[in-house]
Design an enzyme around this catalytic site. Sequence first.
Site, PDB file in Angstrom:
ATOM      1  N   GLY A 254      24.173  16.607 -18.427  1.00 25.41           N
ATOM      2  CA  GLY A 254      23.355  17.641 -17.804  1.00 25.41           C
ATOM      3  C   GLY A 254      23.838  17.950 -16.406  1.00 25.41           C
ATOM      4  O   GLY A 254      25.011  17.719 -16.081  1.00 25.41           O
ATOM      5  N   CYS A 261      14.095   8.743  -6.742  1.00 31.36           N
ATOM      6  CA  CYS A 261      14.415   7.333  -7.005  1.00 31.36           C
ATOM      7  C   CYS A 261      15.888   7.072  -7.322  1.00 31.36           C
ATOM      8  O   CYS A 261      16.549   6.347  -6.583  1.00 31.36           O
ATOM      9  CB  CYS A 261      13.549   6.812  -8.134  1.00 31.36           C
ATOM     10  SG  CYS A 261      11.818   6.738  -7.656  1.00 31.36           S
TER      11      CYS A 261
HETATM   12  N1  LIG Z   1       8.160   8.632  -7.289  1.00 30.84           N
HETATM   13  C1  LIG Z   1       8.497   7.826  -8.277  1.00 30.84           C
HETATM   14  O1  LIG Z   1       8.706   8.255  -9.416  1.00 30.84           O
HETATM   15  C2  LIG Z   1       8.643   6.354  -8.037  1.00 30.84           C
HETATM   16  C3  LIG Z   1       8.723   5.499  -9.144  1.00 30.84           C
HETATM   17  C4  LIG Z   1       8.859   4.136  -8.929  1.00 30.84           C
HETATM   18  C5  LIG Z   1       8.956   3.650  -7.633  1.00 30.84           C
HETATM   19  N2  LIG Z   1       8.903   4.507  -6.573  1.00 30.84           N
HETATM   20  C6  LIG Z   1       8.981   3.930  -5.233  1.00 30.84           C
HETATM   21  O2  LIG Z   1       7.653   3.891  -4.708  1.00 30.84           O
HETATM   22  C7  LIG Z   1       7.668   4.169  -3.307  1.00 30.84           C
HETATM   23  C8  LIG Z   1       6.808   5.393  -3.013  1.00 30.84           C
HETATM   24  O3  LIG Z   1       7.370   6.498  -3.665  1.00 30.84           O
HETATM   25  P1  LIG Z   1       6.612   7.900  -3.780  1.00 30.84           P
HETATM   26  O4  LIG Z   1       7.479   8.792  -4.575  1.00 30.84           O
HETATM   27  O5  LIG Z   1       5.202   7.661  -4.201  1.00 30.84           O
HETATM   28  O6  LIG Z   1       6.628   8.343  -2.240  1.00 30.84           O
HETATM   29  P2  LIG Z   1       5.957   9.626  -1.597  1.00 30.84           P
HETATM   30  O7  LIG Z   1       6.898  10.098  -0.562  1.00 30.84           O
HETATM   31  O8  LIG Z   1       5.469  10.558  -2.644  1.00 30.84           O
HETATM   32  O9  LIG Z   1       4.657   9.039  -0.882  1.00 30.84           O
HETATM   33  C9  LIG Z   1       4.698   8.137   0.180  1.00 30.84           C
HETATM   34  C10 LIG Z   1       3.389   8.307   0.964  1.00 30.84           C
HETATM   35  O10 LIG Z   1       3.325   7.274   1.937  1.00 30.84           O
HETATM   36  C11 LIG Z   1       2.705   7.798   3.118  1.00 30.84           C
HETATM   37  N3  LIG Z   1       3.007   6.915   4.230  1.00 30.84           N
HETATM   38  C12 LIG Z   1       4.165   6.767   4.924  1.00 30.84           C
HETATM   39  N4  LIG Z   1       4.015   5.826   5.885  1.00 30.84           N
HETATM   40  C13 LIG Z   1       2.750   5.358   5.772  1.00 30.84           C
HETATM   41  C14 LIG Z   1       2.003   4.368   6.471  1.00 30.84           C
HETATM   42  N5  LIG Z   1       2.549   3.662   7.480  1.00 30.84           N
HETATM   43  N6  LIG Z   1       0.725   4.145   6.100  1.00 30.84           N
HETATM   44  C15 LIG Z   1       0.165   4.861   5.081  1.00 30.84           C
HETATM   45  N7  LIG Z   1       0.814   5.809   4.403  1.00 30.84           N
HETATM   46  C16 LIG Z   1       2.097   6.049   4.729  1.00 30.84           C
HETATM   47  C17 LIG Z   1       3.308   9.202   3.207  1.00 30.84           C
HETATM   48  O11 LIG Z   1       2.523  10.046   4.042  1.00 30.84           O
HETATM   49  C18 LIG Z   1       3.319   9.632   1.730  1.00 30.84           C
HETATM   50  O12 LIG Z   1       2.129  10.306   1.381  1.00 30.84           O
HETATM   51  C19 LIG Z   1       9.145   4.331  -2.933  1.00 30.84           C
HETATM   52  O13 LIG Z   1       9.658   3.110  -2.509  1.00 30.84           O
HETATM   53  C20 LIG Z   1       9.775   4.736  -4.254  1.00 30.84           C
HETATM   54  O14 LIG Z   1      11.133   4.389  -4.317  1.00 30.84           O
HETATM   55  C21 LIG Z   1       8.736   5.832  -6.758  1.00 30.84           C
END
Ligand SMILES: NC(=O)c1ccc[n+]([C@@H]2O[C@H](COP(=O)([O-])OP(=O)(O)OC[C@H]3O[C@@H](n4cnc5c(N)ncnc54)[C@H](O)[C@@H]3O)[C@@H](O)[C@H]2O)c1
Length: 456
Positions: A254, A261
């Site tokens: 693709g 991630c």
């Molecule tokens: N998105 C995915 O599909 C996914 C899947 C598995 C793991 N992860 C992992 O999970 C983690 C979060 O990913 P996401 O996609 O949900 O991130 P995201 O960017 O959607 O959300 C992160 C949130 O954290 C908040 N934040 C930042 N600093 C903060 C603090 N000090 N106190 C409180 N809130 C705070 C931000 O304002 C934001 O709303 C990452 O490490 C990512 O790698 C993500």
Amino acid sequence: MRLVVFGIGYVGLVTGTGLAELGHDVLCIDIDPQRIRQLEDGIIPIYEPGLDDLVRRNVRAKRLTFATQVASPADEADAYFIAVGTPPGPDGAADISAVTSVAERIAEIAKQPALAVVKSTVPVGTCDAVQAILDKKAHVGLEVVSNPEFLKEGTAVQDFFRPDRIVLGARSESAKETLRLLYAPLQLSGERVVVTDPRSSELTKYASNTMLAMRVSFMNELARLCDATGADVHAVRQGVGSDTRIGKRFLYAGPGYGGSCFPKDVQALFHLGRAHGVPMRLAEATHLANEEQATFLAQIVEKAVGTLKGKTVALWGLAFKPETDDIRESPALKLAVALLERGANVVGHDPEAAANFAKAMVQYGTRVKVVDRDYDALDGAHALVLLTEWRSYRAPNFGEIRKRLCDSADDLPPVVVDGRNVWRPQDVMRAGMRYKGIGVPSVALAPDRTSLGALR
Ligand SMILES: NC(=O)c1ccc[n+]([C@@H]2O[C@H](COP(=O)([O-])OP(=O)(O)OC[C@H]3O[C@@H](n4cnc5c(N)ncnc54)[C@H](O)[C@@H]3O)[C@@H](O)[C@H]2O)c1
């Protein structure tokens, strides 16, 4: 249990809501006041199928609340979940500053012994660093547990309630037991918990994402080789995937992988390797192959259309995959930039991600547009590129597409680039257009428009 979740993005909001649905009292904390205001007003800041109903139900039941600060009685929680972002730093290594800053906050507020559960994807050793912060600064005993998240955007709610596995990395038996208890309702159909130490748990998450990304990059490289040799990547995939040791999933060529991630986790893994003197060559190659895929795609469009200067290319699908509005590292962003660099203008459509895409591309002014209706993207465009296989794009009206697209300058019919190999070439050609897939033998209406010829 009384639970607090820090970071209400894709992971935090799904986790917090899912835990509330299981009957727990959950306070969701985010530093973004606008996000919290939206949630308090019943507006779900992300698109994730099934999530809005679940949030509303649990808010109504008063099990789910939102705030920017932890207040009593949440300072007597049983567990604090850390689900903040860990974006790549300038060198590609994971930036864990948001995780440590939340750890400092937990140390300040916790009034009774509790667990600090790291759901964010973090480099090996981060949980130990968080434990050191808690040991130094907290007034009560707090234990860190690694519990990486494996949900997939687009099916995140389903993944929460039916996980393939739940990985727990803990030091003490009591921490393991508390989390087993918390997740017990998700395991009624069988054991899904893998219990290990924090470091192995942290590495498991990077290893999983890199392995999946590696399959995608390998198929993309094979697709390029198919293009060069006349082989068909569909057939290669079927032949390869029929081996039960390999399996059929995640073998689709693709436009390259994207999202928040895979790109960052692959890079974080090879940086971790470098930091420990262990080269992660496959991870590095996976990343490089993925970076090249956007250029490969732009070259396909350029070859088919001729010079792109002043031409318009329509993109269908701007999110990095269907059923999400997430455009982080999306192939559409990379391809759009590559096309703009070659002098083209871009018009995009996406059922959910158009606004995010427009915001990310705002610096290009009127050279990038988004439209509300899919076919409107085609008016005056010289090529259509399908980048995200949303269901609504699966069976389009190719006659309508043909009517709206322009011919190429050298009087060739317009080209449809199927970046996901989901359309049948003959359907596209029957409508009087040229078809180009990724690694599939391409046939096109020859200039005399009567015979079939290879698209070179
Ligand atoms: N998105 C995915 O599909 C996914 C899947 C598995 C793991 N992860 C992992 O999970 C983690 C979060 O990913 P996401 O996609 O949900 O991130 P995201 O960017 O959607 O959300 C992160 C949130 O954290 C908040 N934040 C930042 N600093 C903060 C603090 N000090 N106190 C409180 N809130 C705070 C931000 O304002 C934001 O709303 C990452 O490490 C990512 O790698 C993500």
